[in-house]
Design a protein around this motif. Structure first.
Motif, mmCIF file in Angstrom:
data_model
loop_
_atom_site.group_PDB
_atom_site.id
_atom_site.type_symbol
_atom_site.label_atom_id
_atom_site.label_comp_id
_atom_site.label_asym_id
_atom_site.label_seq_id
_atom_site.Cartn_x
_atom_site.Cartn_y
_atom_site.Cartn_z
ATOM 1 N N ARG A 1 12.665 7.618 -11.374
ATOM 2 C CA ARG A 1 12.426 8.552 -10.275
ATOM 3 C C ARG A 1 12.290 7.814 -8.941
ATOM 4 O O ARG A 1 12.753 8.263 -7.922
ATOM 5 N N MET A 2 11.624 6.650 -8.977
ATOM 6 C CA MET A 2 11.363 5.905 -7.739
ATOM 7 C C MET A 2 12.503 4.952 -7.372
ATOM 8 O O MET A 2 12.447 4.285 -6.344
ATOM 9 N N LYS A 3 13.516 4.881 -8.250
ATOM 10 C CA LYS A 3 14.642 3.973 -8.043
ATOM 11 C C LYS A 3 14.172 2.510 -7.928
ATOM 12 O O LYS A 3 14.583 1.761 -7.046
ATOM 13 N N LEU A 4 13.279 2.163 -8.858
ATOM 14 C CA LEU A 4 12.764 0.804 -8.967
ATOM 15 C C LEU A 4 13.010 0.314 -10.382
ATOM 16 O O LEU A 4 13.326 1.103 -11.274
ATOM 17 N N THR A 5 12.837 -0.974 -10.594
ATOM 18 C CA THR A 5 12.926 -1.492 -11.956
ATOM 19 C C THR A 5 11.591 -1.229 -12.653
ATOM 20 O O THR A 5 10.561 -1.006 -12.004
ATOM 21 N N VAL A 6 11.615 -1.293 -13.961
ATOM 22 C CA VAL A 6 10.392 -1.133 -14.749
ATOM 23 C C VAL A 6 9.386 -2.223 -14.358
ATOM 24 O O VAL A 6 8.197 -1.955 -14.206
ATOM 25 N N ASP A 7 9.877 -3.444 -14.168
ATOM 26 C CA ASP A 7 8.983 -4.546 -13.784
ATOM 27 C C ASP A 7 8.324 -4.292 -12.426
ATOM 28 O O ASP A 7 7.151 -4.617 -12.236
ATOM 29 N N LEU B 1 0.831 -1.194 0.000
ATOM 30 C CA LEU B 1 0.000 0.000 0.000
ATOM 31 C C LEU B 1 0.875 1.257 0.000
ATOM 32 O O LEU B 1 0.588 2.220 -0.716
ATOM 33 N N ASP B 2 1.959 1.231 0.760
ATOM 34 C CA ASP B 2 2.897 2.356 0.756
ATOM 35 C C ASP B 2 3.484 2.575 -0.636
ATOM 36 O O ASP B 2 3.601 3.711 -1.093
ATOM 37 N N ARG B 3 3.847 1.479 -1.300
ATOM 38 C CA ARG B 3 4.408 1.594 -2.654
ATOM 39 C C ARG B 3 3.374 2.151 -3.637
ATOM 40 O O ARG B 3 3.699 2.964 -4.493
ATOM 41 N N VAL B 4 2.142 1.681 -3.517
ATOM 42 C CA VAL B 4 1.068 2.164 -4.393
ATOM 43 C C VAL B 4 0.863 3.660 -4.185
ATOM 44 O O VAL B 4 0.769 4.434 -5.151
ATOM 45 N N ASN B 5 0.812 4.084 -2.943
ATOM 46 C CA ASN B 5 0.621 5.506 -2.644
ATOM 47 C C ASN B 5 1.793 6.346 -3.139
ATOM 48 O O ASN B 5 1.596 7.442 -3.666
ATOM 49 N N LYS B 6 3.011 5.825 -2.970
ATOM 50 C CA LYS B 6 4.177 6.560 -3.441
ATOM 51 C C LYS B 6 4.148 6.679 -4.970
ATOM 52 O O LYS B 6 4.426 7.747 -5.521
ATOM 53 N N LEU B 7 3.778 5.604 -5.653
ATOM 54 C CA LEU B 7 3.685 5.640 -7.116
ATOM 55 C C LEU B 7 2.655 6.682 -7.552
ATOM 56 O O LEU B 7 2.896 7.451 -8.481
ATOM 57 N N VAL C 1 7.605 -1.357 -11.107
ATOM 58 C CA VAL C 1 6.579 -0.331 -11.310
ATOM 59 C C VAL C 1 5.355 -0.939 -11.988
ATOM 60 O O VAL C 1 4.220 -0.668 -11.593
ATOM 61 N N LYS C 2 5.583 -1.783 -12.979
ATOM 62 C CA LYS C 2 4.464 -2.435 -13.656
ATOM 63 C C LYS C 2 3.670 -3.304 -12.680
ATOM 64 O O LYS C 2 2.440 -3.356 -12.750
ATOM 65 N N GLU C 3 4.355 -4.002 -11.785
ATOM 66 C CA GLU C 3 3.680 -4.847 -10.795
ATOM 67 C C GLU C 3 2.814 -4.000 -9.861
ATOM 68 O O GLU C 3 1.682 -4.370 -9.546
ATOM 69 N N ILE C 4 3.350 -2.851 -9.443
ATOM 70 C CA ILE C 4 2.568 -1.958 -8.577
ATOM 71 C C ILE C 4 1.346 -1.446 -9.335
ATOM 72 O O ILE C 4 0.239 -1.403 -8.789
ATOM 73 N N MET C 5 1.530 -1.088 -10.599
ATOM 74 C CA MET C 5 0.403 -0.626 -11.412
ATOM 75 C C MET C 5 -0.641 -1.723 -11.582
ATOM 76 O O MET C 5 -1.838 -1.468 -11.496
ATOM 77 N N LYS C 6 -0.179 -2.952 -11.800
ATOM 78 C CA LYS C 6 -1.087 -4.080 -11.952
ATOM 79 C C LYS C 6 -1.889 -4.288 -10.665
ATOM 80 O O LYS C 6 -3.104 -4.497 -10.711
ATOM 81 N N LEU C 7 -1.229 -4.229 -9.525
ATOM 82 C CA LEU C 7 -1.932 -4.384 -8.250
ATOM 83 C C LEU C 7 -2.971 -3.286 -8.061
ATOM 84 O O LEU C 7 -4.069 -3.538 -7.567
ATOM 85 N N THR C 8 -2.626 -2.080 -8.461
ATOM 86 C CA THR C 8 -3.565 -0.966 -8.338
ATOM 87 C C THR C 8 -4.789 -1.216 -9.205
ATOM 88 O O THR C 8 -5.922 -1.035 -8.760
ATOM 89 N N LEU C 9 -4.561 -1.655 -10.452
ATOM 90 C CA LEU C 9 -5.683 -1.948 -11.351
ATOM 91 C C LEU C 9 -6.524 -3.106 -10.843
ATOM 92 O O LEU C 9 -7.756 -3.069 -10.903
#
Length: 170
Positions: free
Chosen positions: A146-152, A117-123, A154-162
């Motif tokens: 910007r977030m110092k994460l891999t593209v994968d 949830l923290d990662r989702v909010n930060k994204l 970030v995509k995983e966080i986006m997928k969880l959000t969706l």
């Protein structure tokens, strides 16, 4: 509904005569000799003991019914795996270990959910900041940088959000 089932279970347990130490000792000896009747009586006669142990673990993030289920499974396994020694001590150790493991696992699940949830909010925050700065939506690659994460990641966080939004929408 689950509360009703749990209350019914508690009522049923009251009707079952528990095993005392002497009966446990006698039955554990018969169990070693292969008696299925002793096995069944050890399980049934120790349900109250297990239920008393569950009381110590209430209000630790796990529903009472789930704790009872974990404890009862430990009871059945303890009876199946018992070989020698003090049956009651063996049983208590097995049930306590199962309950502690369940509480610990629940704690890990909750911690992982909070971290996600923290990662989702930060994204979300970084995405909004970058949209204002760039005058457009940031790319996944820009967000990852910007977030110092891999593209994968970030995509995983986006997928969880969706996925979460689709569950809420259902």
């Amino acid at each position: 509904m689950q509360g009703d089932v749990f209350e019914m279970y508690l009522e049923e347990i009251k009707a079952i005569r528990g095993c005392d130490r002497a009966e446990n000792e006698r039955l554990s000896g018969e169990l070693r000799d292969g008696s299925m009747a002793a096995k069944e009586r050890l399980i049934e006669g120790n349900l109250r003991t297990v239920l008393e142990m569950v009381q110590e673990y209430l209000n630790r993030g796990i529903q009472a019914g789930d704790l009872v289920q974990e404890a009862n499974m430990a009871l059945v396994l303890a009876v199946a795996e018992y070989e020698e020694g003090d049956f009651e001590a063996f049983l208590r150790e097995r049930v306590r270990n199962a309950l502690l493991a369940a509480v610990e696992e629940q704690s890990h699940v909750e911690k992982a959910a909070e971290e996600m949830l923290d990662r989702v909010n930060k994204l979300k925050d970084v995405s909004q900041e970058m949209a204002e700065e760039l005058g457009r939506e940031a790319s996944v690659e820009e967000l990852a940088e910007r977030m110092k994460l891999t593209v994968d990641e970030v995509k995983e966080i986006m997928k969880l959000t969706l996925d979460a939004m689709s569950v809420v929408g259902d």
